[in-house]
Design an enzyme around this catalytic site. Structure first.
Site, mmCIF file in Angstrom:
data_model
loop_
_atom_site.group_PDB
_atom_site.id
_atom_site.type_symbol
_atom_site.label_atom_id
_atom_site.label_comp_id
_atom_site.label_asym_id
_atom_site.label_seq_id
_atom_site.Cartn_x
_atom_site.Cartn_y
_atom_site.Cartn_z
ATOM 1 N N GLU A 182 -4.810 7.522 -3.227
ATOM 2 C CA GLU A 182 -5.324 6.251 -2.687
ATOM 3 C C GLU A 182 -5.507 5.208 -3.785
ATOM 4 O O GLU A 182 -5.336 4.014 -3.548
ATOM 5 C CB GLU A 182 -6.648 6.468 -1.946
ATOM 6 C CG GLU A 182 -6.480 6.936 -0.504
ATOM 7 C CD GLU A 182 -5.649 5.989 0.339
ATOM 8 O OE1 GLU A 182 -4.632 6.448 0.896
ATOM 9 O OE2 GLU A 182 -5.985 4.797 0.466
ATOM 10 N N HIS A 200 0.826 -1.208 0.000
ATOM 11 C CA HIS A 200 0.000 0.000 0.000
ATOM 12 C C HIS A 200 0.868 1.269 0.000
ATOM 13 O O HIS A 200 0.769 2.106 -0.900
ATOM 14 C CB HIS A 200 -0.927 -0.012 1.222
ATOM 15 C CG HIS A 200 -1.851 1.168 1.293
ATOM 16 N ND1 HIS A 200 -3.130 1.141 0.823
ATOM 17 C CD2 HIS A 200 -1.663 2.430 1.763
ATOM 18 C CE1 HIS A 200 -3.705 2.332 0.998
ATOM 19 N NE2 HIS A 200 -2.826 3.135 1.572
ATOM 20 N N GLU A 201 1.728 1.374 0.987
ATOM 21 C CA GLU A 201 2.562 2.586 1.082
ATOM 22 C C GLU A 201 3.518 2.666 -0.108
ATOM 23 O O GLU A 201 3.840 3.754 -0.592
ATOM 24 C CB GLU A 201 3.337 2.609 2.411
ATOM 25 C CG GLU A 201 2.460 2.591 3.674
ATOM 26 C CD GLU A 201 1.408 3.694 3.741
ATOM 27 O OE1 GLU A 201 1.633 4.782 3.167
ATOM 28 O OE2 GLU A 201 0.341 3.454 4.341
HETATM 29 ZN ZN ZN Z 1 -3.209 5.199 1.758
#
Ligand code: ZN
Length: 506
Positions: free
Chosen positions: A300, A270-271
């Site tokens: 996102e 994710h990061e």
């Molecule tokens: Zn995020």
């Protein structure tokens, strides 16, 4: 020609001022990064003075009247119409920041900062004690201050629309209502079918002890696979993962839980997705507003694409499971592909947003959005929040909230005065569906590429289509330009339906 030189001079002067704001902001972000990672415990108070000074300096720069004057002079200049669309977009973005910073009276900014600091501490205590009543008076005050702030920024618009537009430029309640109703109505039957399916994953296969050092090796390996550049970045441990920085210094953080290796693994994916975006912004516009990311929702979409669309696919695990076994030195030897992938794609309505699976996740966001909207419209009051929260969680996710800690008090956003931000998380999912739809046409072999462990085509597609566009366009226009279609939930819903039908035999 002399006149053009004058125009360029003013424009360059303005950009130079902007660059200094960016540099100062980078230093401030670094101070926060350190605060969340390596600061010695005694250093916290010292650091709070440092960051307070920095934010004061930053505010001074951002509200410098000379910026306002330069903007007026450039716009009134005879040569203004000769500026390129990029230059005009830069001016538009600088104007937007400047207006935001200068339209709100200083007393209101200070009052909100003070109140959120107090509220944050109270929120923590209220959550510990599971007592919304403790937090309620602070939230009443914050809500009032936030409404006033929105009103100063644009008195002609509904205050919640102002906040939505601040977080995701171009968005209004009208647009989000339409998207979220479709999303909600599309997700509910999928979630119900998954939950009712006789075929269910055995998530106990994920439970095993895995040391921090092994998890760090896995995270580092994942970083290389997704093309996150470790020479322009770092991976460090923290309690609550985040990514900070841009271009040549982009730092990701992950949380290591020795009893849950998926926490750091999916945290890294994710990061790392956020990090990739920041590392691949258009270098020729570095330090200019158009050289920044488009919006938090698009951000996102980048993290979720890597985390969920790639990182939960069976193709990824076909390639990665043998590597995981090698790195795990025996810890993962008993894992087999299909049960592992199924366990990683469990669909289970739950109470806590941050632990939700990718399918039910958007429902948590819709609950918050509907509540915020009703709160700003005056249809409900702060005192009604726990009751309304619990009702909606029951209605949309079928879960029974037993207390405020696992209900209305679970997230810190409202304590921080952040309203209108939650929708971005679900918009990221919607964007992803549509980006994937287009990518699939451009790279029909994308799943095969993942299976080979070669993400270069996929990552390059994102770099060309999303990262390199920086902040040239607003999110809705960016999606339209990339995909040729208006933003729609149908692509994301189609993807989810197809993907999860495979696992749950729907
Ligand atoms: Zn995020």
């Amino acid at each position: 020609m002399a006149k053009i030189t004058t125009k360029i001079d003013l424009y360059d002067k303005l950009l130079q001022k902007y660059k200094e704001i960016v540099l100062l902001n980078n230093i401030s972000m670094l101070a926060y990064w350190d605060l969340e990672t390596y600061i010695p415990s005694k250093g916290v108070e010292q650091r709070s003075e440092e960051v307070a000074l920095l934010s004061g300096l930053l505010h001074e720069r951002q509200t410098d009247p000379e910026i306002g004057q330069l903007l007026v002079e450039i716009k009134n200049h005879k040569e203004y119409s000769n500026l390129s669309e990029f230059e005009k977009r830069n001016l538009e973005l600088i104007q937007r920041d400047y207006d935001q910073q200068t339209k709100v009276p200083k007393e209101l900014v200070t009052a909100l900062a003070k109140q959120t600091a107090l509220a944050y501490e109270t929120w923590k205590k209220a959550k510990e004690e599971s007592n919304f009543g403790l937090f309620e008076p602070f939230l009443v005050e914050i809500l009032d201050l936030v409404k006033q702030t929105a009103n100063y920024i644009d008195p002609s618009k509904d205050s919640y629309d102002v906040l939505l537009d601040l977080n995701e430029p171009g968005f209004t309640r009208e647009i989000i209502d339409k998207l979220f109703i479709e999303l909600r109505d599309g997700l509910i039957p999928i979630i119900q079918a998954c939950v009712k399916s006789p075929k269910q994953p055995d998530v106990s296969v994920l439970q095993r002890h895995c040391s921090e050092s092994v998890q760090l090796n896995i995270a580092t390996d994942i970083a290389k696979i997704i093309k996150y550049d470790l020479e322009a970045g770092r991976i460090d441990p923290t309690a609550h993962p985040f990514t900070t920085g841009f271009y040549d210094d982009v730092r990701v953080t992950v949380h290591y839980d020795e009893n849950d290796f998926t926490n750091s693994l999916y945290g890294m994916l994710h990061e790392g997705g956020h990090g990739l975006y920041e590392q691949n912004l258009p270098r020729k516009y570095k330090y200019q507003p158009i050289g920044f990311y488009c919006s938090m929702g698009i951000h996102e979409s980048q993290s979720r694409f890597i985390e969920n669309i790639i990182g939960r696919s069976s193709e990824f695990w076909e390639f990665y499971l043998p590597k995981l076994k090698t790195l795990g030195k025996g810890i993962f030897d008993d894992l087999t592909l299909e049960p592992l992938v199924f366990a990683l794609n469990e669909v289970k309505p739950s109470k806590i947003r941050i632990f939700a699976d990718p399918v039910t996740y958007s429902m948590h966001i819709i609950v918050r959005y509907e509540i915020e909207k009703e709160l700003f419209a005056g249809k409900i009051t702060v005192a009604d929040l726990p009751k309304v929260w619990n009702q909606k969680m029951k209605e949309y996710l079928g879960v029974t909230i037993e207390n405020d800690a696992e209900g209305v008090l679970q997230d810190s956003h409202w304590a921080g005065g952040s309203f209108g931000y939650f929708p971005d998380y679900a918009l990221g999912n919607i964007y992803d569906g549509q980006l994937l739809w287009k990518m699939e046409q451009d790279i029909p072999s994308w799943r095969e590429e993942i299976k080979k462990g070669d993400l270069s085509k996929i990552v390059n597609w994102m770099i060309t289509n999303v990262h390199q566009k920086g902040n040239l366009l607003q999110p809705l226009n960016l999606i339209k330009e990339i995909t040729g279609q208006e933003l729609s939930t149908k692509y994301y819903l189609d993807f989810i339906k197809k993907e999860y039908s495979k696992y749950f035999a729907l």
